[in-house]
Design an enzyme around this catalytic site. Structure first.
Site, mmCIF file in Angstrom:
data_model
loop_
_atom_site.group_PDB
_atom_site.id
_atom_site.type_symbol
_atom_site.label_atom_id
_atom_site.label_comp_id
_atom_site.label_asym_id
_atom_site.label_seq_id
_atom_site.Cartn_x
_atom_site.Cartn_y
_atom_site.Cartn_z
ATOM 1 N N SER A 59 48.680 -71.883 -7.296
ATOM 2 C CA SER A 59 48.771 -72.562 -6.193
ATOM 3 C C SER A 59 49.269 -74.000 -6.328
ATOM 4 O O SER A 59 49.527 -74.557 -5.340
ATOM 5 C CB SER A 59 47.477 -72.864 -5.443
ATOM 6 O OG SER A 59 46.604 -71.552 -5.164
ATOM 7 N N LYS A 62 52.241 -74.582 -4.246
ATOM 8 C CA LYS A 62 52.283 -74.814 -2.964
ATOM 9 C C LYS A 62 52.917 -76.195 -2.732
ATOM 10 O O LYS A 62 53.224 -76.668 -1.536
ATOM 11 C CB LYS A 62 50.878 -74.812 -2.326
ATOM 12 C CG LYS A 62 50.240 -73.328 -2.399
ATOM 13 C CD LYS A 62 48.787 -73.528 -1.477
ATOM 14 C CE LYS A 62 48.190 -71.970 -1.314
ATOM 15 N NZ LYS A 62 47.846 -71.278 -2.522
ATOM 16 N N SER A 120 43.834 -74.875 0.210
ATOM 17 C CA SER A 120 44.758 -74.295 -0.578
ATOM 18 C C SER A 120 44.873 -72.712 0.135
ATOM 19 O O SER A 120 44.887 -71.762 -0.592
ATOM 20 C CB SER A 120 44.165 -73.939 -1.993
ATOM 21 O OG SER A 120 45.180 -73.372 -2.921
ATOM 22 N N LYS A 222 47.170 -81.100 -6.775
ATOM 23 C CA LYS A 222 46.894 -79.682 -6.262
ATOM 24 C C LYS A 222 46.486 -78.982 -7.687
ATOM 25 O O LYS A 222 47.056 -79.310 -8.761
ATOM 26 C CB LYS A 222 48.128 -79.123 -5.842
ATOM 27 C CG LYS A 222 47.969 -77.611 -5.107
ATOM 28 C CD LYS A 222 47.396 -77.662 -3.921
ATOM 29 C CE LYS A 222 46.924 -76.376 -3.167
ATOM 30 N NZ LYS A 222 45.660 -75.727 -3.958
#
Length: 391
Positions: A59, A62, A120, A222
């Site tokens: 993730s 992202k 997320s 993140k």
């Protein structure tokens, strides 16, 4: 300015005399398979471990989806209040992290960004991809196009959310570079990364970034986790006016990710410091002058000469003045004469232009005759002139 041949150099030993330059990396270790510490202001990599190797980013990738949205917000082609429609495909995306969007809903871009950054949500990424590019596949092409434009040379994308895909890879260096771009170019939206929680469909979810509560000044960015990638994090923090970026991946557990990313972020500030060697206007050294009314001209720097180094290596830096010389008169004040090359173990050399601190006039006819006579009367020397190539 480039020099084909250096025939005059002066070395300023910033290091203590006789110290060996034995280390090529700061004395840091980490259980992470991949790691990087970057200074935000300069983009210098202060520490790296397998940081240029493409690997599954989970993730953390992202950030690329978010950066594309930020770019469109900045250029005005998108507004935070614009609403994106939720398709059945996005609604059915329930594996892994989710924002819990519902088919047929129209969701403001601002809330979708929170759904991606804080929660997320893989489903929120699909909503964004389909509404910007028409399909998830077309958005992936856009991601790869932007990666090329932005110099993310170790990155390829297979989806907008980071779920396992053989074509979905990023290096820690690319993640740090992308982070630096997000902060510097889209700073008006960066505060979203520091939000601790977000509620959608009456489901409150907390930000998964552990360093927000563990490190002073932490404000993003993140986390990521898949079975393939292990546990990773890209984070940033500001302390005493300086910002650092830390990226890790391949850790064994959520707990290890929290403790190790926080430890490395603290080390990024505590173990690395900025050393200023010269301020703008300082006299750095002197260049020899040929056919001038003065034998030398002072050399000054116009910008701060500084390095960010691990505290154990900071005394091992050295600076070398490089110029083609002797420099023929006449010389004008502020004329660029050469450059100062500053080197330290474990990092690339940096170069700073040097300028004449004053004007030097050409000597008169009698001075030239005297120079010629001096040259004729000089004893022949068997010693070769030492030269060095300038890259």
């Amino acid at each position: 300015m480039k020099f084909s041949q250096v025939i005059a150099t002066a070395i300023l030993l910033i290091a203590s005399a006789g110290q060996a330059l034995a280390q090529t990396q700061p004395p840091l270790t980490t259980p992470a398979d991949y790691a990087l510490i970057m200074d935000y202001r300069t983009g210098e990599i202060l520490y790296e471990k397998n940081a240029r190797t493409p690997t599954a980013p989970a993730s953390m990738s992202k950030l690329m989806t978010v950066a594309i949205v930020f770019e469109r917000l900045k250029n005005g082609s998108l507004q935070l209040t614009d609403k994106f429609d939720v398709s059945e495909k996005a609604w059915r995306e329930r594996e892994g992290s989710s924002m819990w969007v519902r088919v047929g809903d129209s969701i403001p871009v601002l809330d979708l960004l929170r759904g991606i950054i804080v929660q997320s949500g893989n489903d929120a990424c699909i909503v964004v991809a389909e509404n910007i590019s028409g399909s998830e596949e077309a958005f992936v092409q856009l991601m790869n196009q932007k990666a090329h434009e932005w110099g993310l040379n170790d990155s390829t994308f297979g989806n907008p959310h980071g779920k396992p895909d053989p074509n979905h890879k990023m290096s820690m260096r690319d993640l740090a570079m992308l982070t630096r771009k997000v902060i510097s170019e889209y700073g008006e939206y960066y505060a979203l990364f520091a939000e601790k929680e977000f509620t959608w469909e009456k489901i409150r979810q907390s930000n998964r970034n552990p360093i927000l509560d563990m490190v002073e000044g932490a404000d993003g960015l993140k986390t990521g986790h898949t079975e393939e990638s292990g546990y990773g994090l890209v984070g940033s923090a500001v302390q005493n006016g300086e910002r650092r970026i830390v990226v890790v991946n391949g850790l064994s557990s959520e707990r290890e990710r929290a403790t190790e990313s926080a430890r490395l972020m603290r080390l990024a500030f505590n173990d690395f410091s900025t050393k200023t060697f010269f301020e703008p206007g300082d006299i750095v050294g002197e260049a020899e002058v040929f056919k001038g009314k003065e034998p030398g001209v002072p050399l000054i720097a116009r910008e701060p000469v500084k390095l960010i180094l691990h505290r154990s290596l900071i005394d091992e830096a050295k600076a070398t003045i490089v110029y083609e010389g002797p420099v023929a008169a006449p010389i004008k004040e502020n004329q660029q004469i050469g450059y100062l090359r500053v080197e330290a173990p474990g990092g690339p050399a940096r170069e700073y232009a040097l300028y004449a601190g004053r004007s030097v006039k050409e000597t008169g006819i009698w001075g030239k005759i005297g120079l010629a006579a001096k040259k004729l009367l000089a004893k022949p020397s068997n010693e070769a002139t030492e030269t060095a190539s300038a890259n």
